[in-house]
Each structure stands twice: as structure tokens, then as C-alpha cells.
Write a protein that holds these residues in place. Sequence first.
Motif, mmCIF file in Angstrom:
data_model
loop_
_atom_site.group_PDB
_atom_site.id
_atom_site.type_symbol
_atom_site.label_atom_id
_atom_site.label_comp_id
_atom_site.label_asym_id
_atom_site.label_seq_id
_atom_site.Cartn_x
_atom_site.Cartn_y
_atom_site.Cartn_z
ATOM 1 N N GLN A 195 0.824 -1.206 0.000
ATOM 2 C CA GLN A 195 0.000 0.000 0.000
ATOM 3 C C GLN A 195 0.861 1.261 0.000
ATOM 4 N N ALA A 196 1.955 1.213 0.754
ATOM 5 C CA ALA A 196 2.842 2.373 0.807
ATOM 6 C C ALA A 196 3.488 2.630 -0.549
ATOM 7 N N LYS A 197 3.884 1.531 -1.245
ATOM 8 C CA LYS A 197 4.487 1.702 -2.561
ATOM 9 C C LYS A 197 3.496 2.260 -3.574
ATOM 10 N N VAL A 198 2.267 1.739 -3.527
ATOM 11 C CA VAL A 198 1.233 2.233 -4.440
ATOM 12 C C VAL A 198 0.955 3.704 -4.178
ATOM 13 N N ALA A 199 0.850 4.063 -2.896
ATOM 14 C CA ALA A 199 0.601 5.463 -2.552
ATOM 15 C C ALA A 199 1.742 6.346 -3.013
ATOM 16 N N GLY A 200 2.978 5.847 -2.832
ATOM 17 C CA GLY A 200 4.127 6.620 -3.278
ATOM 18 C C GLY A 200 4.163 6.790 -4.776
ATOM 19 N N THR A 201 3.763 5.742 -5.517
ATOM 20 C CA THR A 201 3.730 5.823 -6.974
ATOM 21 C C THR A 201 2.708 6.839 -7.446
ATOM 22 N N LEU A 202 1.522 6.797 -6.834
ATOM 23 C CA LEU A 202 0.473 7.724 -7.233
ATOM 24 C C LEU A 202 0.841 9.158 -6.897
ATOM 25 N N LYS A 203 1.608 9.327 -5.828
ATOM 26 C CA LYS A 203 1.954 10.676 -5.407
ATOM 27 C C LYS A 203 3.124 11.233 -6.201
ATOM 28 N N ASN A 204 4.199 10.437 -6.348
ATOM 29 C CA ASN A 204 5.415 10.928 -6.974
ATOM 30 C C ASN A 204 5.460 10.668 -8.469
ATOM 31 N N GLY A 205 4.954 9.516 -8.926
ATOM 32 C CA GLY A 205 4.966 9.195 -10.344
ATOM 33 C C GLY A 205 3.570 8.842 -10.795
ATOM 34 N N ALA A 206 2.704 9.817 -10.915
ATOM 35 C CA ALA A 206 1.293 9.570 -11.227
ATOM 36 C C ALA A 206 1.161 8.904 -12.588
ATOM 37 N N LEU A 207 0.183 8.022 -12.692
ATOM 38 C CA LEU A 207 -0.083 7.343 -13.951
ATOM 39 C C LEU A 207 -0.636 8.331 -14.979
ATOM 40 N N PRO A 208 -0.341 8.086 -16.267
ATOM 41 C CA PRO A 208 -0.842 9.010 -17.296
ATOM 42 C C PRO A 208 -2.362 8.963 -17.400
ATOM 43 N N LYS A 209 -2.942 10.104 -17.684
ATOM 44 C CA LYS A 209 -4.395 10.234 -17.821
ATOM 45 C C LYS A 209 -4.797 10.432 -19.275
ATOM 46 N N TYR A 210 -3.911 11.008 -20.067
ATOM 47 C CA TYR A 210 -4.194 11.265 -21.473
ATOM 48 C C TYR A 210 -3.099 10.622 -22.326
ATOM 49 N N ARG A 211 -3.483 10.173 -23.515
ATOM 50 C CA ARG A 211 -2.517 9.554 -24.426
ATOM 51 C C ARG A 211 -2.848 9.913 -25.865
ATOM 52 N N HIS A 212 -1.806 10.253 -26.627
ATOM 53 C CA HIS A 212 -1.955 10.567 -28.042
ATOM 54 C C HIS A 212 -1.937 9.250 -28.819
ATOM 55 N N LYS A 229 -1.653 8.495 -31.981
ATOM 56 C CA LYS A 229 -0.707 8.333 -33.087
ATOM 57 C C LYS A 229 0.733 8.254 -32.598
ATOM 58 N N THR A 230 1.116 9.158 -31.718
ATOM 59 C CA THR A 230 2.511 9.214 -31.279
ATOM 60 C C THR A 230 2.769 8.404 -30.021
ATOM 61 N N GLY A 231 1.718 8.090 -29.235
ATOM 62 C CA GLY A 231 1.903 7.362 -27.991
ATOM 63 C C GLY A 231 2.337 8.245 -26.833
ATOM 64 N N ALA A 232 2.426 9.556 -27.050
ATOM 65 C CA ALA A 232 2.811 10.469 -25.978
ATOM 66 C C ALA A 232 1.720 10.511 -24.910
ATOM 67 N N THR A 233 2.126 10.649 -23.649
ATOM 68 C CA THR A 233 1.178 10.649 -22.542
ATOM 69 C C THR A 233 1.335 11.901 -21.691
ATOM 70 N N TRP A 234 0.295 12.145 -20.904
ATOM 71 C CA TRP A 234 0.294 13.280 -19.965
ATOM 72 C C TRP A 234 -0.548 12.893 -18.767
ATOM 73 N N THR A 235 -0.079 13.213 -17.563
ATOM 74 C CA THR A 235 -0.779 12.838 -16.329
ATOM 75 C C THR A 235 -1.969 13.732 -16.026
ATOM 76 N N GLY A 236 -2.043 14.872 -16.681
ATOM 77 C CA GLY A 236 -3.113 15.811 -16.364
ATOM 78 C C GLY A 236 -2.693 16.848 -15.350
ATOM 79 N N HIS A 237 -1.473 16.738 -14.833
ATOM 80 C CA HIS A 237 -0.952 17.698 -13.854
ATOM 81 C C HIS A 237 0.166 18.506 -14.495
ATOM 82 N N GLY A 238 0.286 19.720 -14.060
ATOM 83 C CA GLY A 238 1.339 20.565 -14.590
ATOM 84 C C GLY A 238 0.973 21.144 -15.948
#
Length: 213
Positions: A68-85, A87-96
Motif C-alpha cells: 500500500q505504501a508503494k502504491v501510494a508513493g507511486t500515485l503521489k510521486n509518479g502519477a499514472l498518465p491520464k491522457y494519451r496521443h 498516433k505518437t503514444g505520448a502521454t500526460w498525467t493531467g498535472h502541470g
Amino acid sequence: MPTLEQLHEKMKKLQAQADALIAKKAQAAVDQIRKIMLTHGLTTADIEAKAKARRETKAANGIASNVQAKVAGTLKNGALPKYRHAKTGATWTGHGRAPAWIANVKDRTRFLITSGTDAARATSVGTAGKAKTAPGKAADVAGARAHKGQRKGPQPAKYFDPKTGATWSGRGPAPAWLAAAKDRTKFLIADAVATKTSTANKAGRPKSPPKRK
């Protein structure tokens, strides 16, 4: 004032008294435990089994907490991508700051990643793509440096074989008919471009029949 020997002797007596008290208390505790075991019909095997179960439960809880701690750390520090292109496969987490491919898009829902599995897959694909792109870029840079200063496109013929009509620009591995020649100057073409054109025309033009008188 007592001597050093007398103090040592006194310390030995005190230590013997302390050991006797400890043994007496330990025996009392053992007698009490034995009495409880006899009352409830327990054995040492039951006690060991209970202790083992507790250790396993504690270890399992510890592993779950770490996950649980690892999952929480992943979501906090390395958030999963929310958007993906797509054609190019580029991703964006929706933050920043939004990347250029989605910054000016009014409806971003068409770029949404539907599930967490897709997001994880997009992350792995993006990482693999970056890993593959890096050597590719390095190869392109190396190739550009290697060919820097060279003339692009087809090179004009510099050498000509009068027997076969074959030509060579002088770049790259020499052909067999010239590689073994000691003196290559006799194969040089005075006007490379004109000779190459003339050779190509002769090779592609059929011979005209003799005129009838």
C-alpha cells in the motif's frame, strides 16, 4: 575500610542471592504456566502453533502495508498518465503544464485513458519508446557527422571500365574490376558527368540497322 578482596567476596554473595531470587521467580512462573495448561488441556505444540500463526499474520500485514505504501508513493510521486496521443503514444498525467499536442484541444475526453491497466501499458510503452528513440537519435547524429561535408545524392562517375562499361564514383568499396588494378589512373574519366551520361545512353539505346543502299 574494607579491602578489595572483601568487596569481591561480598559481590559474589550478592550475585548468588540475586540468581536464587531469579530462579525462584522463574520456577513460580513455570508452575503457574503449567497449571494453566493443565486446566485448559494445552500442550507446548498448541503454544508453538499459536505463536507461528501470529508471526505469519504479522508478516502478511507487514507485506500488505508495504504494498500500500508503494502504491501510494507511486500515485503521489509518479502519477499514472491520464491522457494519451493515439498516433505518437505520448502521454500526460493531467498535472502541470499541458504538452503541445493537447494544450489547444477543446475536448480532451478523446485523449482520455479508459482504465488503470491502459495507463500502466501507456507508461511502459512510453518508456520503451524513449529507450528506443535514444539509440536512434544517437545513430542519426553519428550518421550526420560521418556524412558531413560529403555531397548528397548520386555521385558522378570517376572511373570507367572500357571493357564492360561499368563505372565507379570513387566512394565506398572499390568494385572488383578496379580493386585489383595497380594503376587506377588509366581508368580515370576526364569528364565524369559527360562520360557517365554517354555510357548510360549507349547501354540503353538499341543499335540502329544498317542503311540500305
